[in-house]
Design an enzyme around this catalytic site. Structure first.
Site, short mmCIF file in Angstrom:
data_model
loop_
_atom_site.label_atom_id
_atom_site.label_comp_id
_atom_site.label_asym_id
_atom_site.label_seq_id
_atom_site.Cartn_x
_atom_site.Cartn_y
_atom_site.Cartn_z
N GLY A 73 38.32 30.31 44.27
CA GLY A 73 39.65 30.06 44.81
C GLY A 73 40.66 29.89 43.69
O GLY A 73 40.47 30.41 42.59
N GLU A 95 35.15 29.93 40.04
CA GLU A 95 35.67 31.29 39.84
C GLU A 95 37.10 31.27 40.33
O GLU A 95 37.35 31.19 41.53
CB GLU A 95 34.85 32.30 40.66
CG GLU A 95 33.46 32.52 40.12
CD GLU A 95 33.41 33.52 38.98
OE1 GLU A 95 34.46 33.79 38.36
OE2 GLU A 95 32.32 34.05 38.72
N CYS A 118 41.68 38.44 42.84
CA CYS A 118 41.74 37.70 41.58
C CYS A 118 41.81 38.67 40.40
O CYS A 118 42.35 38.35 39.36
CB CYS A 118 40.52 36.79 41.46
SG CYS A 118 38.96 37.68 41.63
P1 NAD Z 1 42.60 28.01 47.45
O1 NAD Z 1 42.14 27.41 46.17
O2 NAD Z 1 43.84 27.54 48.05
O3 NAD Z 1 41.46 27.84 48.57
C1 NAD Z 1 40.13 28.22 48.34
C2 NAD Z 1 39.21 27.34 49.16
O4 NAD Z 1 39.28 26.00 48.72
C3 NAD Z 1 39.54 27.32 50.65
O5 NAD Z 1 38.33 27.33 51.38
C4 NAD Z 1 40.26 26.00 50.80
O6 NAD Z 1 40.21 25.49 52.11
C5 NAD Z 1 39.49 25.12 49.83
N1 NAD Z 1 40.18 23.93 49.35
C6 NAD Z 1 41.52 23.73 49.23
N2 NAD Z 1 41.75 22.50 48.71
C7 NAD Z 1 40.53 21.92 48.49
C8 NAD Z 1 40.11 20.67 47.96
N3 NAD Z 1 40.99 19.76 47.53
N4 NAD Z 1 38.79 20.42 47.87
C9 NAD Z 1 37.89 21.33 48.27
N5 NAD Z 1 38.22 22.53 48.80
C10 NAD Z 1 39.53 22.83 48.90
O7 NAD Z 1 42.61 29.58 47.13
P2 NAD Z 1 43.22 30.74 48.04
O8 NAD Z 1 44.67 30.75 47.86
O9 NAD Z 1 42.65 30.68 49.38
O10 NAD Z 1 42.56 32.01 47.33
C11 NAD Z 1 43.19 32.75 46.39
C12 NAD Z 1 42.81 32.31 44.99
O11 NAD Z 1 41.43 32.54 44.78
C13 NAD Z 1 43.53 33.11 43.94
O12 NAD Z 1 43.96 32.27 42.91
C14 NAD Z 1 42.46 34.07 43.44
O13 NAD Z 1 42.68 34.55 42.15
C15 NAD Z 1 41.24 33.24 43.55
N6 NAD Z 1 40.04 34.09 43.62
C16 NAD Z 1 39.20 34.11 42.54
C17 NAD Z 1 38.09 34.95 42.55
C18 NAD Z 1 37.15 35.01 41.36
O14 NAD Z 1 36.03 35.50 41.51
N7 NAD Z 1 37.55 34.57 40.17
C19 NAD Z 1 37.84 35.76 43.67
C20 NAD Z 1 38.74 35.71 44.74
C21 NAD Z 1 39.82 34.84 44.70
#
Ligand code: NAD
Length: 489
Positions: free
Chosen positions: A234, A256, A290
């Site tokens: 995320g 990641e 990402c």
């Molecule tokens: P996000 O971080 O907002 O959410 C990701 C997950 O975390 C969701 O399931 C969300 O509900 C959960 N979450 C949110 N706050 C939390 C907390 N305090 N504690 C535990 N869990 C929590 O990310 P997003 O906006 O949904 O996704 C996009 C991001 O993910 C982008 O920054 C992207 O680059 C990244 N991403 C990285 C990869 C990689 O492999 N490096 C792959 C895909 C996406």
């Protein structure tokens, strides 16, 4: 075969999956079709109490699972892969509707997911340790891999099926139980679907739980003492929070995170081919990957031709509801994210960047955008955009290209295009990124390559055939003597 045969909405309606389908303690979450906003039903939302109950069930089930011969665990995963193939068309459509992806992106996601699961299944047939040597006669010494226990998997919405698979499958293959918390925007294709597939494949009850919810549910998962590891994909912001909490609990966390990936285009390149790759890197899945190409760094002498080609390609792309027709781009995931893309574009233009294509949107449908004169200090250069914006910066020579590419707190992917692959390699050798591609753009996913980033992009190469065994197991050193050792006192 149809989706209703695999799983009608009645299966998950108002439910979570934890020791069977049941009501969630935190109410329900509406599942929507992203292009239209139409409701597809409601799924259960898991409370902290649900997380704790799931962890207790999972911890018990895991001990039995870990004792099952590895190849038999692998067989269950192979059956899930087969079912994914059987229902591929319907699962693709669910991805299209729930995430706003175009159909080819959904198809690719299913295909890559099957590969992830098959490779993980093979892991369960691999040796699980080594015989070590010893300085002491008669002492047998071995190092073996044992499961970590209960693994909490937290996933984002942008590739929910695939990003769940790359953690769930190796975790289960190596003898762990899994608690999956999908993003609340994609709880069916990123969660409920797996519950059904594992049920159909005969996974023993209690080993796999789907706990839809937002930050509170995720936080409960990270803090639960029976959850031994967190596998998170995320944003950098949330990754930092999870890393801090998990660190305090001395719990393993694989993170990641985001990227702001440079694509360096050298002056000896085939400009049309380079612009085509660049357009793909920035516009594929509306730029919501990402690994999306976040910065086009282009050598001065070819910059005009490159930008002209990029603008032409952006103008030819069709944007629309991917469930209703064949489009190149679908909607941005939600209004908050679309407004953030607006902000990045507006702030960057107020600092001197120019828009040569796109720049505006109709609701969630953002036009493919080309911005030039983008420089460090502008959000289009510094921040992950997560929208279909190609930000172009011009450089003079190879040293400047390297300096610009590394001028960022992220370090996920970098790419270099050149007809001189040795020159490109010399540049690649100086790039601070966990993944570097020569003569390709920045988006590439293969379970066979170590995937991961440096700096604010995460804490290592967490998911791949190289690293999965290490990630999802602990080493245990075991020694044995035939008789009790003798000591002087
Ligand atoms: P996000 O971080 O907002 O959410 C990701 C997950 O975390 C969701 O399931 C969300 O509900 C959960 N979450 C949110 N706050 C939390 C907390 N305090 N504690 C535990 N869990 C929590 O990310 P997003 O906006 O949904 O996704 C996009 C991001 O993910 C982008 O920054 C992207 O680059 C990244 N991403 C990285 C990869 C990689 O492999 N490096 C792959 C895909 C996406």
């Amino acid at each position: 075969m149809s989706m209703s045969e695999l799983m009608s909405a009645a299966v998950w309606r108002n439910r979570i999956y934890s020791g069977g389908w049941k009501a969630g303690g935190a109410g329900t979450i509406q599942v929507t079709e992203k292009a239209t906003g139409e409701a597809m039903g409601s799924i259960g939302c898991a409370s902290a109490t649900d997380v704790s109950a799931a962890a207790a069930i999972a911890a018990d089930a895991q001990r039995v699972w870990a004792a099952m011969p590895g190849p038999q665990r692998g067989d269950i995963l192979r059956e899930v892969a087969r079912l994914l193939q059987v229902y591929a068309k319907d699962i693709t459509l669910q991805i299209v509707r729930e995430t706003g992806a175009i159909r080819p992106k959904g198809q690719l996601e299913v295909k890559l997911t099957i590969r992830e699961i098959l490779e993980a299944a093979a892991l369960a047939s691999q040796p699980t340790g080594v015989i070590a040597t010893s300085d002491v006669k008669g002492r047998q010494s071995m190092a073996r891999r044992i499961p970590i226990g209960v693994v909490g998997v937290i996933t984002p919405w942008n590739s929910p099926l695939l990003l769940a698979a790359r953690a769930i499958a190796p975790a289960l293959a190596t003898g762990n139980a899994v608690l999956l918390k999908p993003d609340p925007q994609t709880p069916v294709c990123g969660g409920a679907l797996y519950a059904r597939l594992f049920e159909m494949a005969g996974l023993p009850q209690g080993l796999f739980h789907v706990l839809p919810g937002g930050a509170q549910t995720g936080d409960a998962l990270v803090r639960d003492q029976r959850v031994n590891m967190i596998s998170f994909t995320g944003s950098t912001r949330v990754g930092q929070q999870i890393g801090a909490v998990a660190g305090g609990l001395l719990k393993r966390a694989s993170l990641e995170l985001g990227g702001k990936n440079p694509y360096i285009v050298l002056d000896d390149v085939d400009v049309e081919a380079a612009a085509s790759a660049g357009a793909w890197g920035s516009f594929m899945h509306q730029g919501q990957i990402c690994m999306s190409t976040g910065r086009h760094l282009v050598q001065a002498s070819i910059a005009d031709a490159y930008v002209e080609s990029l603008v032409r390609r952006a103008g030819a792309l069709k944007v629309g509801d991917p469930f209703k027709g064949d489009f190149h781009l679908g909607p941005i995931i939600n209004e908050r994210q679309a407004a953030n893309v607006d902000r990045i574009v507006a702030e960057s233009t107020s600092k001197g960047a120019k828009i040569l294509a796109g720049g505006s949107r109709d609701g969630l449908f953002f036009q493919p955008t080309v911005m030039v004169d983008v420089a460090p200090g502008m959000p289009a250069f510094d921040e992950e955009i997560f929208g279909p914006v190609a930000a172009v910066t011009v450089f003079k020579d190879d040293d400047e290209a390297v300096a610009l590419a590394n001028q960022n707190r992220f370090g996920l992917v970098a790419a270099v295009a050149s007809s001189d692959s040795c020159r490109a390699q010399r540049i690649a050798d100086r790039l601070h990124a966990g993944i570097v591609h020569i003569n390709d753009q920045t988006i590439m996913h293969e379970v066979f390559g170590p995937m991961g980033g440096f700096g604010m992009s995460g804490n290592g190469h967490n998911y791949s055939t190289f690293t999965n065994a290490d990630q999802f197991t602990e080493w245990q050193w075991v020694t044995r003597r035939e008789e009790l050792a003798a000591y002087p006192f």
